[in-house]
Motif scaffolding. Structure first.
Motif, PDB file in Angstrom:
ATOM      1  N   LEU A 119      50.907  23.789  45.549  1.00 43.21           N
ATOM      2  CA  LEU A 119      49.749  23.720  44.656  1.00 43.21           C
ATOM      3  C   LEU A 119      49.120  22.333  44.688  1.00 43.21           C
ATOM      4  CD1 LEU A 119      50.924  25.822  41.572  1.00 43.21           C
ATOM      5  CD2 LEU A 119      49.315  26.469  43.370  1.00 43.21           C
ATOM      6  N   ALA A 120      49.959  21.303  44.809  1.00 44.24           N
ATOM      7  CA  ALA A 120      49.419  19.950  44.936  1.00 44.24           C
ATOM      8  C   ALA A 120      48.628  19.816  46.226  1.00 44.24           C
ATOM      9  CB  ALA A 120      50.554  18.926  44.901  1.00 44.24           C
ATOM     10  N   ARG A 121      49.108  20.435  47.276  1.00 36.32           N
ATOM     11  CA  ARG A 121      48.454  20.330  48.583  1.00 36.32           C
ATOM     12  C   ARG A 121      47.058  20.940  48.570  1.00 36.32           C
ATOM     13  NH1 ARG A 121      51.834  21.316  53.938  1.00 36.32           N
ATOM     14  NH2 ARG A 121      51.860  19.046  53.884  1.00 36.32           N
ATOM     15  N   VAL A 122      46.870  22.011  47.782  1.00 41.20           N
ATOM     16  CA  VAL A 122      45.545  22.652  47.728  1.00 41.20           C
ATOM     17  C   VAL A 122      44.764  22.254  46.478  1.00 41.20           C
ATOM     18  CG1 VAL A 122      46.287  24.611  49.131  1.00 41.20           C
ATOM     19  CG2 VAL A 122      46.443  24.762  46.623  1.00 41.20           C
ATOM     20  N   GLY A 123      45.256  21.254  45.754  1.00 43.95           N
ATOM     21  CA  GLY A 123      44.520  20.713  44.619  1.00 43.95           C
ATOM     22  C   GLY A 123      44.516  21.573  43.378  1.00 43.95           C
ATOM     23  N   LYS A 141      40.743  31.378  46.618  1.00 46.44           N
ATOM     24  CA  LYS A 141      41.007  31.201  48.051  1.00 46.44           C
ATOM     25  C   LYS A 141      42.069  30.134  48.277  1.00 46.44           C
ATOM     26  CE  LYS A 141      38.445  34.177  50.133  1.00 46.44           C
ATOM     27  NZ  LYS A 141      39.076  35.244  50.942  1.00 46.44           N
ATOM     28  N   ARG A 142      42.033  29.088  47.472  1.00 44.77           N
ATOM     29  CA  ARG A 142      43.047  28.037  47.597  1.00 44.77           C
ATOM     30  C   ARG A 142      44.435  28.578  47.257  1.00 44.77           C
ATOM     31  NH1 ARG A 142      40.450  22.862  47.556  1.00 44.77           N
ATOM     32  NH2 ARG A 142      38.251  23.041  46.986  1.00 44.77           N
ATOM     33  N   VAL A 143      44.498  29.446  46.245  1.00 49.44           N
ATOM     34  CA  VAL A 143      45.782  30.063  45.896  1.00 49.44           C
ATOM     35  C   VAL A 143      46.282  30.927  47.055  1.00 49.44           C
ATOM     36  CG1 VAL A 143      46.991  31.583  44.289  1.00 49.44           C
ATOM     37  CG2 VAL A 143      45.192  30.069  43.440  1.00 49.44           C
ATOM     38  N   ALA A 144      45.385  31.720  47.629  1.00 49.95           N
ATOM     39  CA  ALA A 144      45.774  32.571  48.757  1.00 49.95           C
ATOM     40  C   ALA A 144      46.260  31.729  49.931  1.00 49.95           C
ATOM     41  CB  ALA A 144      44.596  33.452  49.175  1.00 49.95           C
ATOM     42  N   LEU A 145      45.612  30.594  50.151  1.00 43.80           N
ATOM     43  CA  LEU A 145      46.026  29.704  51.229  1.00 43.80           C
ATOM     44  C   LEU A 145      47.407  29.120  50.939  1.00 43.80           C
ATOM     45  CD1 LEU A 145      45.477  28.155  53.829  1.00 43.80           C
ATOM     46  CD2 LEU A 145      44.185  26.478  52.490  1.00 43.80           C
ATOM     47  N   ALA A 146      47.633  28.678  49.704  1.00 41.86           N
ATOM     48  CA  ALA A 146      48.940  28.126  49.339  1.00 41.86           C
ATOM     49  C   ALA A 146      50.023  29.182  49.504  1.00 41.86           C
ATOM     50  CB  ALA A 146      48.908  27.612  47.907  1.00 41.86           C
ATOM     51  N   ARG A 147      49.739  30.412  49.116  1.00 43.65           N
ATOM     52  CA  ARG A 147      50.728  31.491  49.263  1.00 43.65           C
ATOM     53  C   ARG A 147      51.042  31.738  50.736  1.00 43.65           C
ATOM     54  NH1 ARG A 147      48.993  37.214  47.037  1.00 43.65           N
ATOM     55  NH2 ARG A 147      47.607  36.976  48.834  1.00 43.65           N
ATOM     56  N   THR A 148      50.027  31.668  51.577  1.00 48.70           N
ATOM     57  CA  THR A 148      50.251  31.864  53.012  1.00 48.70           C
ATOM     58  C   THR A 148      51.080  30.722  53.580  1.00 48.70           C
ATOM     59  OG1 THR A 148      48.125  33.010  53.166  1.00 48.70           O
ATOM     60  CG2 THR A 148      49.100  32.256  55.221  1.00 48.70           C
ATOM     61  N   LEU A 149      50.803  29.495  53.140  1.00 46.95           N
ATOM     62  CA  LEU A 149      51.558  28.338  53.615  1.00 46.95           C
ATOM     63  C   LEU A 149      53.020  28.388  53.180  1.00 46.95           C
ATOM     64  CD1 LEU A 149      48.965  25.512  52.884  1.00 46.95           C
ATOM     65  CD2 LEU A 149      49.765  26.211  55.150  1.00 46.95           C
ATOM     66  N   ALA A 175      35.829  22.613  54.650  1.00 47.13           N
ATOM     67  CA  ALA A 175      36.153  21.206  54.900  1.00 47.13           C
ATOM     68  C   ALA A 175      37.569  20.886  54.430  1.00 47.13           C
ATOM     69  CB  ALA A 175      35.143  20.315  54.189  1.00 47.13           C
ATOM     70  N   ASP A 176      37.971  21.458  53.298  1.00 50.24           N
ATOM     71  CA  ASP A 176      39.335  21.233  52.796  1.00 50.24           C
ATOM     72  C   ASP A 176      40.360  21.822  53.750  1.00 50.24           C
ATOM     73  OD1 ASP A 176      38.372  19.942  50.589  1.00 50.24           O
ATOM     74  OD2 ASP A 176      38.580  21.646  49.225  1.00 50.24           O
ATOM     75  N   PHE A 177      40.085  23.037  54.243  1.00 51.04           N
ATOM     76  CA  PHE A 177      41.024  23.665  55.166  1.00 51.04           C
ATOM     77  C   PHE A 177      41.115  22.873  56.466  1.00 51.04           C
ATOM     78  CE2 PHE A 177      41.956  26.642  58.665  1.00 51.04           C
ATOM     79  CZ  PHE A 177      43.246  26.977  58.285  1.00 51.04           C
ATOM     80  N   LEU A 178      39.983  22.349  56.912  1.00 46.87           N
ATOM     81  CA  LEU A 178      39.977  21.542  58.135  1.00 46.87           C
ATOM     82  C   LEU A 178      40.860  20.309  57.976  1.00 46.87           C
ATOM     83  CD1 LEU A 178      38.870  21.071  60.970  1.00 46.87           C
ATOM     84  CD2 LEU A 178      36.896  19.940  59.954  1.00 46.87           C
ATOM     85  N   LEU A 199      31.941  25.917  65.004  1.00 41.80           N
ATOM     86  CA  LEU A 199      31.878  24.634  65.694  1.00 41.80           C
ATOM     87  C   LEU A 199      32.500  23.508  64.879  1.00 41.80           C
ATOM     88  CD1 LEU A 199      28.276  24.770  67.210  1.00 41.80           C
ATOM     89  CD2 LEU A 199      30.449  25.121  68.391  1.00 41.80           C
ATOM     90  N   LEU A 200      32.387  23.582  63.576  1.00 39.90           N
ATOM     91  CA  LEU A 200      32.945  22.521  62.739  1.00 39.90           C
ATOM     92  C   LEU A 200      34.468  22.601  62.652  1.00 39.90           C
ATOM     93  CD1 LEU A 200      30.337  22.453  59.842  1.00 39.90           C
ATOM     94  CD2 LEU A 200      30.654  20.748  61.648  1.00 39.90           C
ATOM     95  N   LEU A 201      35.027  23.802  62.833  1.00 37.55           N
ATOM     96  CA  LEU A 201      36.461  23.977  62.679  1.00 37.55           C
ATOM     97  C   LEU A 201      37.231  23.974  63.998  1.00 37.55           C
ATOM     98  CD1 LEU A 201      36.565  26.822  59.983  1.00 37.55           C
ATOM     99  CD2 LEU A 201      37.031  24.393  59.621  1.00 37.55           C
ATOM    100  N   ALA A 202      36.696  24.591  65.037  1.00 34.07           N
ATOM    101  CA  ALA A 202      37.510  25.012  66.171  1.00 34.07           C
ATOM    102  C   ALA A 202      37.570  24.016  67.331  1.00 34.07           C
ATOM    103  CB  ALA A 202      37.012  26.360  66.682  1.00 34.07           C
ATOM    104  N   ASP A 203      38.622  24.203  68.146  1.00 35.43           N
ATOM    105  CA  ASP A 203      38.733  23.525  69.439  1.00 35.43           C
ATOM    106  C   ASP A 203      38.015  24.313  70.523  1.00 35.43           C
ATOM    107  OD1 ASP A 203      40.575  21.460  68.557  1.00 35.43           O
ATOM    108  OD2 ASP A 203      42.106  23.017  68.489  1.00 35.43           O
TER     109      ASP A 203
END
Length: 252
Positions: A119-123, A141-149, A175-178, A199-203
């Motif tokens: 939770l600290a990692r996703v603010g 979305k941040r919660v869903a990301l934290a759960r996935t992590l 931008a946060d996910f990046l 383009l902003l996210l990917a290789d």
């Protein structure tokens, strides 16, 4: 080392009008630690291709491998984020993030430490006791990301995860996910309709054709990291890539 490999993947569905070909002989390799974005028109098979890697759909031709192992069921070590955040509305933010740790059988004390750190990692440290209905779309979305992590995935499969958000929140979450990805360097296969987001996210940006889905072209995004979206959008390199991808999509 290859993290995800699509080898001649084809997939067809049976419909009332006969069989419909959704994917046609797709070859694609995503290296370990690489961020690859799939773009293409609606109905081109982007999400279907992602689902074959997730073990949710079985190809009718070819094969999909993760870490060298053929995918025949939802694989271990893969985190999936889709448009719907799929949070359990009766569980608090902290308890939603805790769920995969409970399933994995971690001791209670370790679970609490991991939840607090995630939770600290996703603010969202101050929102652990909130219910999902009390949060904004971006916060969910941040919660869903934290759960996935929480499951320590080595591969992220992401199907337009920020699509339902308004434009401003979408840019902020992207931008946060990046920034988070630049710390973790997890392998990501990311589906989007948005060339700018890709383009902003990917290789690499992989452009797919209208259905049946085939790969039309791949573009290497060599823009310097870490990336600041506010600066990159004004660089000639960004505009050249944007025009090239858009031309391939036929939307220029």
């Amino acid at each position: 080392m290859s993290a995800v490999e699509f080898d001649g993947v084809s997939l067809s569905y049976r419909t009332r009008a006969g069989r419909r070909l959704a994917l046609d002989d797709v070859d694609l390799t995503v290296d370990s630690g690489q961020f690859v974005a799939l773009v293409g028109p609606s109905g081109c098979g982007k999400s279907t291709l992602l689902k074959t890697a997730a073990g949710l759909v079985t190809p009718t031709g070819g094969s999909v491998r993760l870490g060298g192992q053929t995918v025949t069921a939802p694989p271990v070590g893969v985190g999936m984020l889709f448009q719907n955040d799929a949070l359990l509305p009766w569980r608090s933010v902290g308890e939603n993030v805790r769920l995969p740790l409970q399933i994995a059988g971690l001791p209670g004390g370790e679970q609490t430490e991991r939840v607090d750190a995630l939770l600290a990692r996703v603010g969202l440290s101050d929102f652990a006791d909130y219910l999902p209905t009390q949060l904004s779309g971006g916060m969910r979305k941040r919660v869903a990301l934290a759960r996935t992590l929480a499951s320590d995935p080595t591969v992220f499969l992401m199907d337009e995860p920020f699509g339902p958000l308004d434009a401003l929140t979408r840019r902020e979450i992207g931008a946060d996910f990046l920034r988070l990805w630049e710390q973790l360097r997890t392998t990501v296969l990311f589906v989007t309709h948005d060339v700018d987001e890709a383009l902003l996210l990917a290789d690499r940006v992989v452009v797919m054709s209208p259905g049946p889905g085939r790969i039309l072209e791949e573009f290497t995004v060599s823009l310097e990291r870490p990336r600041d979206p506010r600066e990159l959008r004004f660089t000639p390199e960004y505009h050249d890539l944007y025009d090239a991808v858009s031309d391939t999509l036929g939307v220029a």
